[in-house]
Design an enzyme around this catalytic site. Structure first.
Site, mmCIF file in Angstrom:
data_model
loop_
_atom_site.group_PDB
_atom_site.id
_atom_site.type_symbol
_atom_site.label_atom_id
_atom_site.label_comp_id
_atom_site.label_asym_id
_atom_site.label_seq_id
_atom_site.Cartn_x
_atom_site.Cartn_y
_atom_site.Cartn_z
ATOM 1 N N ASP A 113 41.425 44.806 32.881
ATOM 2 C CA ASP A 113 41.968 44.606 31.524
ATOM 3 C C ASP A 113 40.886 44.787 30.468
ATOM 4 O OD1 ASP A 113 44.105 44.157 29.804
ATOM 5 O OD2 ASP A 113 43.881 41.980 29.815
ATOM 6 N N ASP A 152 46.969 48.572 35.114
ATOM 7 C CA ASP A 152 46.099 48.883 33.968
ATOM 8 C C ASP A 152 44.899 49.744 34.319
ATOM 9 O OD1 ASP A 152 47.717 47.251 32.384
ATOM 10 O OD2 ASP A 152 46.346 45.554 32.450
ATOM 11 N N ASP A 297 51.873 36.949 29.112
ATOM 12 C CA ASP A 297 50.994 38.110 29.067
ATOM 13 C C ASP A 297 49.638 37.759 28.449
ATOM 14 O OD1 ASP A 297 52.939 39.906 30.088
ATOM 15 O OD2 ASP A 297 53.863 40.053 28.107
#
Length: 323
Positions: A113, A152, A297
């Site tokens: 991330d 991701d 999230d």
């Protein structure tokens, strides 16, 4: 997770229901795990179920239990999982004992991330990750499973240097090879973002560079909200671009939170709704619940003040009814 703002029972193995003929680069695994089990596995220790069990008197508990907690969905594994071989092995072993197919997410790549940071972390080095993913695959062993590989990881290349991208691609290629060698009855899907993030031709190039030819296929919409139809169109476009590399691949779609589609936001947007439960077909090889509805999230949107992965009962409850 899933940065949509950046751009604004068994199915026959290797065949898409999307209208694209599959040109396989050779099957990643000989066996089909969907024929080795009788439906998808519901995690008996998911965050929604833990909350419902701890709050039986709460008026939201029954709906959350019925509509979310008991629905087959993925379990995520990362640096919080302890001994990864033992953790993955125990999970798939329990699923196998019930003749069910478990969905697992590997989420431990270094600089995880990297663009947004809400779910930052991951293994501390390439060597650590290589050891971790090898143990993950060994823990699954010969039992049937589905693995979504590193949400991701490709979508965040815009925040990485050329050297970091090359190293990440090497780790992903190695991860795919580890599953192929040590978990022969596992289908691995490399994460490929969502329709609102990266254009299809760019994603196809990134998938090819990361070794998707050796995986079962790719995964779309993980932790996002785009409809199955939007993802099917995007997946078809990615496959059209992959043809220039000599193959196409099956894909799966995360439908856990896409019942109302996307409003253009990726981080705890309001007004979303749970989607079609895990099943075969639906425009993709499989529709899967990969991100459990109600899990945050990050510190954003209707989850302001929460941390990524934290279960938010009010968000979950509203998501059942779409408001």
């Amino acid at each position: 997770m899933r940065k949509s703002f950046r751009a604004a029972s068994a199915l026959l193995a290797g065949v898409l229901t999307t209208g694209l003929a599959v040109i396989n680069a050779g099957p990643a695994h000989a066996a089909d795990p969907t024929t080795m089990s009788s439906g998808f596995y519901a995690d008996p220790d998911n965050s929604a179920l833990r909350w419902a069990n701890a709050n039986p008197g709460d008026g939201r508990a029954a709906a959350i239990r019925t509509s979310i907690a008991n629905t087959p969905a993925a379990r995520w594994f990362g640096n919080w999982s302890g001994d990864i071989a033992a953790a993955a092995g125990a999970y798939v072993g329990r699923a196998d004992s019930y003749d069910k197919l478990p969905i697992l997410v590997a989420y431990n790549i270094p600089n995880r991330d990297i663009c947004a940071g809400h779910s930052g972390g991951g293994a501390g080095s390439r060597a650590a990750y290589d050891a971790w993913i090898a143990a993950f695959a060994s823990g699954i062993g010969s039992r049937p499973a589905v693995v979504v590989l590193e949400p991701d990881a490709l979508g965040h290349e815009s925040c990485m240097t050329a050297g970091q991208i090359a190293e990440r691609n090497a780790m992903l290629k190695n991860a795919i090879a580890q599953f192929k060698a040590k978990a022969p009855n596992t289908w691995v899907y490399l994460d490929a973002g969502n329709p609102g993030w990266i254009d299809a031709s760019t994603m196809a190039r990134q998938l090819a560079a990361a070794g998707v030819s050796g995986a079962r296929g790719f995964a779309l919409n993980v932790s996002n909200y785009f409809t199955a139809d939007q993802n099917t169109s995007y997946g078809n476009a990615v496959n059209s671009a992959l043809r220039s590399y000599g193959y196409t691949k099956p894909f799966v779609v995360d439908t856990s939170r896409n019942g109302n589609g996307s409003n253009g936001q990726w981080c705890n947007p309001a007004g979303r709704r749970i989607g079609t439960p895990s099943r075969h077909g639906g425009g993709a090889e499989m529709l899967l619940w990969i991100k459990l509805p109600g899990e945050s999230d990050g510190n954003c949107g209707v989850g302001a003040g929460s941390s990524a992965g934290q279960f938010l009962p009010e968000v979950a409850y509203k998501m059942i009814y779409g408001h």
